[in-house]
Design an enzyme around this catalytic site. Structure first.
Site, PDB file in Angstrom:
ATOM      1  N   GLY A  12       5.290   2.289   7.376  1.00  0.00           N
ATOM      2  CA  GLY A  12       4.445   1.166   7.787  1.00  0.00           C
ATOM      3  C   GLY A  12       4.744  -0.080   6.959  1.00  0.00           C
ATOM      4  O   GLY A  12       3.832  -0.782   6.530  1.00  0.00           O
ATOM      5  N   ASN A  63       7.937   7.544  13.989  1.00  0.00           N
ATOM      6  CA  ASN A  63       6.496   7.747  14.035  1.00  0.00           C
ATOM      7  C   ASN A  63       6.125   8.817  12.999  1.00  0.00           C
ATOM      8  O   ASN A  63       6.526   9.973  13.135  1.00  0.00           O
ATOM      9  CB  ASN A  63       6.115   8.195  15.452  1.00  0.00           C
ATOM     10  CG  ASN A  63       4.629   8.422  15.621  1.00  0.00           C
ATOM     11  OD1 ASN A  63       3.863   8.342  14.660  1.00  0.00           O
ATOM     12  ND2 ASN A  63       4.224   8.712  16.846  1.00  0.00           N
ATOM     13  N   ASN A  90       2.427   4.727   3.240  1.00  0.00           N
ATOM     14  CA  ASN A  90       1.490   3.625   3.501  1.00  0.00           C
ATOM     15  C   ASN A  90       1.024   3.567   4.956  1.00  0.00           C
ATOM     16  O   ASN A  90      -0.059   3.047   5.226  1.00  0.00           O
ATOM     17  CB  ASN A  90       2.178   2.304   3.112  1.00  0.00           C
ATOM     18  CG  ASN A  90       1.450   1.095   3.647  1.00  0.00           C
ATOM     19  OD1 ASN A  90       0.447   0.664   3.093  1.00  0.00           O
ATOM     20  ND2 ASN A  90       1.945   0.545   4.764  1.00  0.00           N
ATOM     21  N   SER A 142      -7.665   5.156   0.221  1.00  0.00           N
ATOM     22  CA  SER A 142      -8.643   4.096   0.508  1.00  0.00           C
ATOM     23  C   SER A 142      -9.934   4.346  -0.258  1.00  0.00           C
ATOM     24  O   SER A 142     -10.293   5.500  -0.527  1.00  0.00           O
ATOM     25  CB  SER A 142      -8.973   4.072   2.005  1.00  0.00           C
ATOM     26  OG  SER A 142     -10.079   3.207   2.250  1.00  0.00           O
ATOM     27  N   TYR A 155     -11.281   8.761   9.329  1.00  0.00           N
ATOM     28  CA  TYR A 155     -10.501   8.007   8.333  1.00  0.00           C
ATOM     29  C   TYR A 155     -10.876   8.451   6.910  1.00  0.00           C
ATOM     30  O   TYR A 155     -10.006   8.666   6.062  1.00  0.00           O
ATOM     31  CB  TYR A 155     -10.777   6.521   8.542  1.00  0.00           C
ATOM     32  CG  TYR A 155      -9.965   5.577   7.698  1.00  0.00           C
ATOM     33  CD1 TYR A 155      -8.609   5.370   7.962  1.00  0.00           C
ATOM     34  CD2 TYR A 155     -10.547   4.861   6.650  1.00  0.00           C
ATOM     35  CE1 TYR A 155      -7.862   4.467   7.196  1.00  0.00           C
ATOM     36  CE2 TYR A 155      -9.812   3.959   5.892  1.00  0.00           C
ATOM     37  CZ  TYR A 155      -8.475   3.764   6.175  1.00  0.00           C
ATOM     38  OH  TYR A 155      -7.748   2.875   5.416  1.00  0.00           O
TER      39      TYR A 155
END
Ligand code: NAP
Length: 247
Positions: A12, A63, A90, A142, A155
């Site tokens: 990414g 991907n 990432n 995160s 997430y």
């Protein structure tokens, strides 16, 4: 130029945080492979920025949520380039929704991209690192993986999982001089957060001691530290880049 002679793959890397990481690692001397899935123009823009800064880079489409594709691309990279020294996991997505209404597909896609994708890429990259007895893996998790968030069970679970992945890999790979660490950003200004309504952004800012959202470069600085010469005795750790919103 502490990364001269090293090959780095940033998943990414076409946009946002990944782009800033690509640029930073290239400025430190690494040859950077800029991965993307759907946006060749953005990946090429990252490459051109690196070339203009005097660095070197290639773009690499795959991907991360497709194990065969990701593993095949990384194997080929290692074969063609001769080594892969640094991996930054990432690539990430969100598919938000309250638990009661969340589709199983949204759970799977988020877990497959953020968590399983990191496992697949690290597994493929670690073969070359183990042979060379040197490697640096950085997982971008995160603040949500630590604090949780209504509307993001998928997430938050994926990012919390990345913390377990980081620590377990750190223990498995330490004897081969491969360090594995995580960076946990708070709210950073990228395409991912630009869709948040203005009033939500203001509410978030009010909860951040440093009173502003972060920049992709703030995260890139932490990654640079974890792959550079000043962190050789650090593994299995997480650097929180969040303006103090979670302590
Ligand atoms: P972004 O601006 O939305 O960019 C996402 C990047 O991931 C793009 O380069 C995209 O490629 C790539 N990508 C998405 N799915 C992929 C897949 N299946 N295979 C390969 N590449 C894929 O996101 P960002 O805000 O920079 O976030 C980067 C990472 O930081 C993510 O892991 C995110 O969870 C994490 N993070 C972000 C924040 C924040 O506030 N922004 C906070 C905490 C953590 P294309 O360009 O080809 O679409």
């Amino acid at each position: 130029m502490s990364l001269k002679g090293k090959n780095a793959l940033v998943t990414g890397g076409s946009r946002g945080i990944g782009r800033a990481v690509c640029i930073r690692l290239a400025v430190m001397g690494a040859h950077v492979y800029i991965n993307y899935v759907s946006n060749p123009e953005a990946a090429e823009e990252t490459r051109q920025t690196i070339l203009a800064a005097g660095g070197t880079a290639d773009v690499l489409a795959f991907n991360v949520a497709d194990p065969a594709q990701a593993e095949g691309a990384i194997k080929k990279l290692i074969h063609d380039a001769g080594s892969l020294d640094i991996l930054v996991n990432n690539a990430g997505i969100t598919r938000d929704g309250l638990m009661a209404r969340m589709k199983e597909e949204d759970w799977d896609t988020v877990l497959d991209t953020n968590l399983k994708g990191s496992f697949i890429c690290a597994k493929a990259a670690s073969r070359a690192m183990m042979k060379k007895r040197w490697g640096r893996i950085v997982n971008i998790s995160s603040v949500i993986g630590f604090a949780g968030n209504a509307g993001q069970v998928n997430y938050a679970s994926a990012k919390a999982g990345m913390q377990g992945l980081t620590k377990s890999m750190a223990k498995e790979f330490a004897s081969r001089n491969i360090t594995v660490n995580a960076v946990a950003p708070g709210y950073i200004v990228t395409d991912m957060t630009s869709t948040l309504p203005e009033e939500i952004q203001e509410k978030i800012k009010a909860e951040i001691p440093l009173a502003c959202l972060g920049k992709p470069e703030d995260v890139a600085g932490a990654v640079a530290y974890l792959v550079g010469d000043d962190s050789t005795y650090i593994t299995g750790q997480t650097i929180h880049v969040n303006g103090g919103m979670y302590m």
